[in-house]
Design a protein around this motif. Sequence first.
Motif, PDB file in Angstrom:
ATOM      1  N   THR A 221       0.833  -1.203   0.000  1.00 42.60           N
ATOM      2  CA  THR A 221       0.000   0.000   0.000  1.00 42.60           C
ATOM      3  C   THR A 221       0.868   1.254   0.000  1.00 42.60           C
ATOM      4  O   THR A 221       2.089   1.177   0.078  1.00 42.60           O
ATOM      5  CB  THR A 221      -0.905   0.043   1.253  1.00 42.60           C
ATOM      6  N   ASN A 222       0.191   2.396  -0.029  1.00 42.95           N
ATOM      7  CA  ASN A 222       0.884   3.677   0.082  1.00 42.95           C
ATOM      8  C   ASN A 222       0.782   4.258   1.484  1.00 42.95           C
ATOM      9  O   ASN A 222       0.930   5.465   1.682  1.00 42.95           O
ATOM     10  CB  ASN A 222       0.315   4.685  -0.921  1.00 42.95           C
ATOM     11  N   THR A 223       0.483   3.426   2.458  1.00 40.93           N
ATOM     12  CA  THR A 223       0.472   3.861   3.856  1.00 40.93           C
ATOM     13  C   THR A 223       1.358   2.910   4.654  1.00 40.93           C
ATOM     14  O   THR A 223       1.780   1.870   4.160  1.00 40.93           O
ATOM     15  CB  THR A 223      -0.948   3.836   4.459  1.00 40.93           C
ATOM     16  N   GLY A 231      -3.882   8.195  13.687  1.00 44.55           N
ATOM     17  CA  GLY A 231      -2.920   8.074  12.609  1.00 44.55           C
ATOM     18  C   GLY A 231      -1.696   7.267  12.968  1.00 44.55           C
ATOM     19  O   GLY A 231      -0.677   7.318  12.278  1.00 44.55           O
ATOM     20  N   ASP A 277       3.942  -1.302   3.873  1.00 43.54           N
ATOM     21  CA  ASP A 277       4.268  -0.038   3.227  1.00 43.54           C
ATOM     22  C   ASP A 277       5.131  -0.277   1.990  1.00 43.54           C
ATOM     23  O   ASP A 277       6.328  -0.545   2.095  1.00 43.54           O
ATOM     24  CB  ASP A 277       5.005   0.860   4.226  1.00 43.54           C
TER      25      ASP A 277
END
Length: 302
Positions: A221-223, A231, A277
């Motif tokens: 993912t991009n997280t 967060g 990530d």
Amino acid sequence: MTASTSSSPGGFTPAAKASVLAEALPYIKRFHGKTIVVKYGGNAMTDEHLKQCFARDVVLLKLVGMNVVVVHGGGPQIENLLGRVGKKGEFVQGMRVTDAETMEVVEMVLGGHVNKEIVHLINQHGGKAVGLTGKDGNFIRARKLMLPNKEAPGDLIDVGQVGEIIHVDPSLIGLLDSGAFIPVIAPIGAGKDGETFNINADVVAGKIAEVLKAEKLILLTNTAGVLDKAGKLVTGITPEQIEEMVEDGTLSGGMLPKIGSALDAARNGVRSVHIIDGRVEHALLLEILTDHGVGTMIRASA
């Protein structure tokens, strides 16, 4: 300096490199002969350096005896081509609305350009990758997906040629694995009357992992992984905790198909699911072969 303390061009001493290899050994032994399904997407697919890292990771995992199956997305590439033909992408509940013209673009991008580029990258680094879509051998059978309308219970939303999987035939993937090939799969399915369906890549990866009874499903993912309301990264989580985060809105939008496929896989025979990530160099190797994870792990239900 002795050989054990002199630094190499990579910035590590030979002793440090040997320590890394020794750390990987128990993981190589544990996962030898096991199936690892990887959903490849996000920055890892668009950043040139990360693309090279991913290809090397896949080849290394295959060479040490793991059966790696790659399922890829291609959202940014689809958006780029849609923009060039004057169309704008639209999403409902994380699913791309796919009319006939959009389906042509999706099939061209996913089954053609993106799939072939990934195959080429892996082969360039010494692998034996073979590109597929679910239409090859009809190994992914699908039907039209209708989404529930959350604002009008009982109503359904038509998102076009978007499919839900009704059957995956694992024999083609098994044949490739046995021949030391690495399957690279575009998330396109075949309908019973020859229709073509766009299927969310996370959903395809999850279903293939279930059918193959994979040791791991890894979603790039991009997280950093699953994040709480503040967060902050949640490194380990249960399916029940994931459900609570969906209910209270912590997880929403494009994360929903990813989470849904992760939960289904964890409940249906996949031993562990990792949301990691993809912006981290060699994220796959870090997650599989070291003590240092780079995301969230969802363990299978007891």
